[in-house]
Scaffold this motif. Structure first.
Motif, PDB file in Angstrom:
ATOM      1  N   VAL A 217      36.869  25.415  47.338  1.00  0.00           N
ATOM      2  CA  VAL A 217      37.412  25.070  46.021  1.00  0.00           C
ATOM      3  C   VAL A 217      38.880  24.707  46.197  1.00  0.00           C
ATOM      4  O   VAL A 217      39.628  25.398  46.898  1.00  0.00           O
ATOM      5  CB  VAL A 217      37.271  26.239  45.030  1.00  0.00           C
ATOM      6  N   TYR A 218      39.286  23.624  45.561  1.00  0.00           N
ATOM      7  CA  TYR A 218      40.653  23.113  45.675  1.00  0.00           C
ATOM      8  C   TYR A 218      41.227  22.992  44.261  1.00  0.00           C
ATOM      9  O   TYR A 218      40.748  22.199  43.463  1.00  0.00           O
ATOM     10  CB  TYR A 218      40.612  21.772  46.405  1.00  0.00           C
ATOM     11  N   VAL A 219      42.238  23.799  43.950  1.00  0.00           N
ATOM     12  CA  VAL A 219      42.841  23.804  42.617  1.00  0.00           C
ATOM     13  C   VAL A 219      44.052  22.874  42.617  1.00  0.00           C
ATOM     14  O   VAL A 219      44.976  23.029  43.427  1.00  0.00           O
ATOM     15  CB  VAL A 219      43.269  25.218  42.197  1.00  0.00           C
ATOM     16  N   THR A 220      44.051  21.903  41.716  1.00  0.00           N
ATOM     17  CA  THR A 220      45.124  20.911  41.651  1.00  0.00           C
ATOM     18  C   THR A 220      45.887  21.024  40.329  1.00  0.00           C
ATOM     19  O   THR A 220      45.511  21.774  39.435  1.00  0.00           O
ATOM     20  CB  THR A 220      44.561  19.488  41.777  1.00  0.00           C
ATOM     21  N   ASP A 221      46.944  20.240  40.235  1.00  0.00           N
ATOM     22  CA  ASP A 221      47.741  20.134  38.996  1.00  0.00           C
ATOM     23  C   ASP A 221      48.178  21.495  38.487  1.00  0.00           C
ATOM     24  O   ASP A 221      48.145  21.773  37.285  1.00  0.00           O
ATOM     25  CB  ASP A 221      46.943  19.392  37.910  1.00  0.00           C
ATOM     26  N   ILE A 222      48.583  22.349  39.418  1.00  0.00           N
ATOM     27  CA  ILE A 222      49.049  23.684  39.024  1.00  0.00           C
ATOM     28  C   ILE A 222      50.498  23.577  38.575  1.00  0.00           C
ATOM     29  O   ILE A 222      51.376  23.215  39.344  1.00  0.00           O
ATOM     30  CB  ILE A 222      48.956  24.669  40.202  1.00  0.00           C
ATOM     31  N   SER A 223      50.743  23.881  37.339  1.00  0.00           N
ATOM     32  CA  SER A 223      52.123  23.921  36.842  1.00  0.00           C
ATOM     33  C   SER A 223      52.137  24.666  35.524  1.00  0.00           C
ATOM     34  O   SER A 223      51.136  24.704  34.800  1.00  0.00           O
ATOM     35  CB  SER A 223      52.701  22.518  36.658  1.00  0.00           C
ATOM     36  N   TYR A 224      53.252  25.282  35.242  1.00  0.00           N
ATOM     37  CA  TYR A 224      53.437  26.029  34.005  1.00  0.00           C
ATOM     38  C   TYR A 224      54.873  25.763  33.599  1.00  0.00           C
ATOM     39  O   TYR A 224      55.798  26.401  34.095  1.00  0.00           O
ATOM     40  CB  TYR A 224      53.168  27.505  34.258  1.00  0.00           C
ATOM     41  N   GLY A 225      55.056  24.799  32.727  1.00  0.00           N
ATOM     42  CA  GLY A 225      56.371  24.259  32.449  1.00  0.00           C
ATOM     43  C   GLY A 225      57.358  25.187  31.769  1.00  0.00           C
ATOM     44  O   GLY A 225      57.038  26.295  31.340  1.00  0.00           O
ATOM     45  N   MET A 226      58.581  24.677  31.649  1.00  0.00           N
ATOM     46  CA  MET A 226      59.679  25.448  31.085  1.00  0.00           C
ATOM     47  C   MET A 226      59.396  25.896  29.656  1.00  0.00           C
ATOM     48  O   MET A 226      59.826  26.964  29.228  1.00  0.00           O
ATOM     49  CB  MET A 226      60.953  24.599  31.140  1.00  0.00           C
ATOM     50  N   LYS A 227      58.656  25.072  28.896  1.00  0.00           N
ATOM     51  CA  LYS A 227      58.396  25.391  27.495  1.00  0.00           C
ATOM     52  C   LYS A 227      57.152  26.248  27.306  1.00  0.00           C
ATOM     53  O   LYS A 227      56.831  26.632  26.177  1.00  0.00           O
ATOM     54  CB  LYS A 227      58.247  24.095  26.692  1.00  0.00           C
TER      55      LYS A 227
END
Length: 213
Positions: free
Chosen positions: A56-66
């Motif tokens: 399994v490959y998890v992509t687009d991992i981000s949790y922005g400033m807001k």
């Protein structure tokens, strides 16, 4: 060796599950501080572990400033630092940077929990994540924009790490990665400016080539 089958799951793909997602000021987001969201995510990946996949490959991992300004997130911050978190602190506020670090740690813990859940159901299944290039080029900016820290992610010892969108070039990215240690778990995704042969000459584990390439 034959074909190996990996399932690509964008991190926010799971926002389609009501128990996982909340509506924040930045839109639909995964509340990484919520026990219910964690339970839902683990259930999602537990089901995936039942399929005959190599990984399994998890992509687009981000949790922005807001993101993260949820009741659970604010309560977690207050418990950790014994102070209230303003609903929208300014960019120069120390509390905003403390919260960015807190989000980074929780996000890494959540990825670790997902990995552990997959291993329970399928010990042989590999687990890897996408590493945004910005974490290597400008770690401070990367932390603020994604709530990720490559050093913390590397210490988690996932099976592999894939770097894509190498605007600064694979050679430069390789040099930056070597500061963190060997590259035996690192994959590069080919961009138009790089050749597969050139990438394979680097001390990395492999090369990701999409169907359009």
């Amino acid at each position: 060796m034959g074909f190996r089958v990996f399932l690509i799951t964008p991190f926010r793909f799971a926002t389609g599950y009501g128990e996982i997602a909340v509506t924040g000021s930045a839109g639909l987001e995964i509340d990484i501080f919520s026990p219910e969201a964690k339970k839902g995510l683990l259930s999602f990946y537990r089901d995936i572990a039942r399929y005959p996949l190599n990984g399994v490959y998890v992509t687009d991992i981000s949790y922005g400033m807001k993101e993260g300004f949820t009741p659970y997130g604010i309560a977690t911050y207050q418990h950790a630092f014994s102070e209230k978190l303003a609903s929208r602190p300014n960019l120069n506020s120390p509390s905003l940077w403390r919260f960015a670090g807190l989000k980074s740690r929780h996000l890494t813990k959540l990825l670790n929990a997902i990995w552990a859940e997959i291993q329970l159901g399928a010990p042989e299944m590999e687990f890897g994540i996408n590493v945004p290039e910005i974490l290597l080029i400008d770690p401070t900016k990367g932390l603020m924009e994604t709530s990720l820290d490559y050093l913390e992610l590397k210490e988690a010892q996932f099976d592999f790490y894939a770097v894509d969108s190498m605007g600064s070039g694979a050679q430069r990215v390789s040099e930056l990665l070597l500061k963190y240690g060997r590259l035996e778990k690192v994959w590069f995704q080919r961009t138009r400016r790089e050749t597969i042969v050139g990438l394979l000459e680097m001390p990395i584990q492999g090369v990701v080539v999409t169907a359009t390439q």
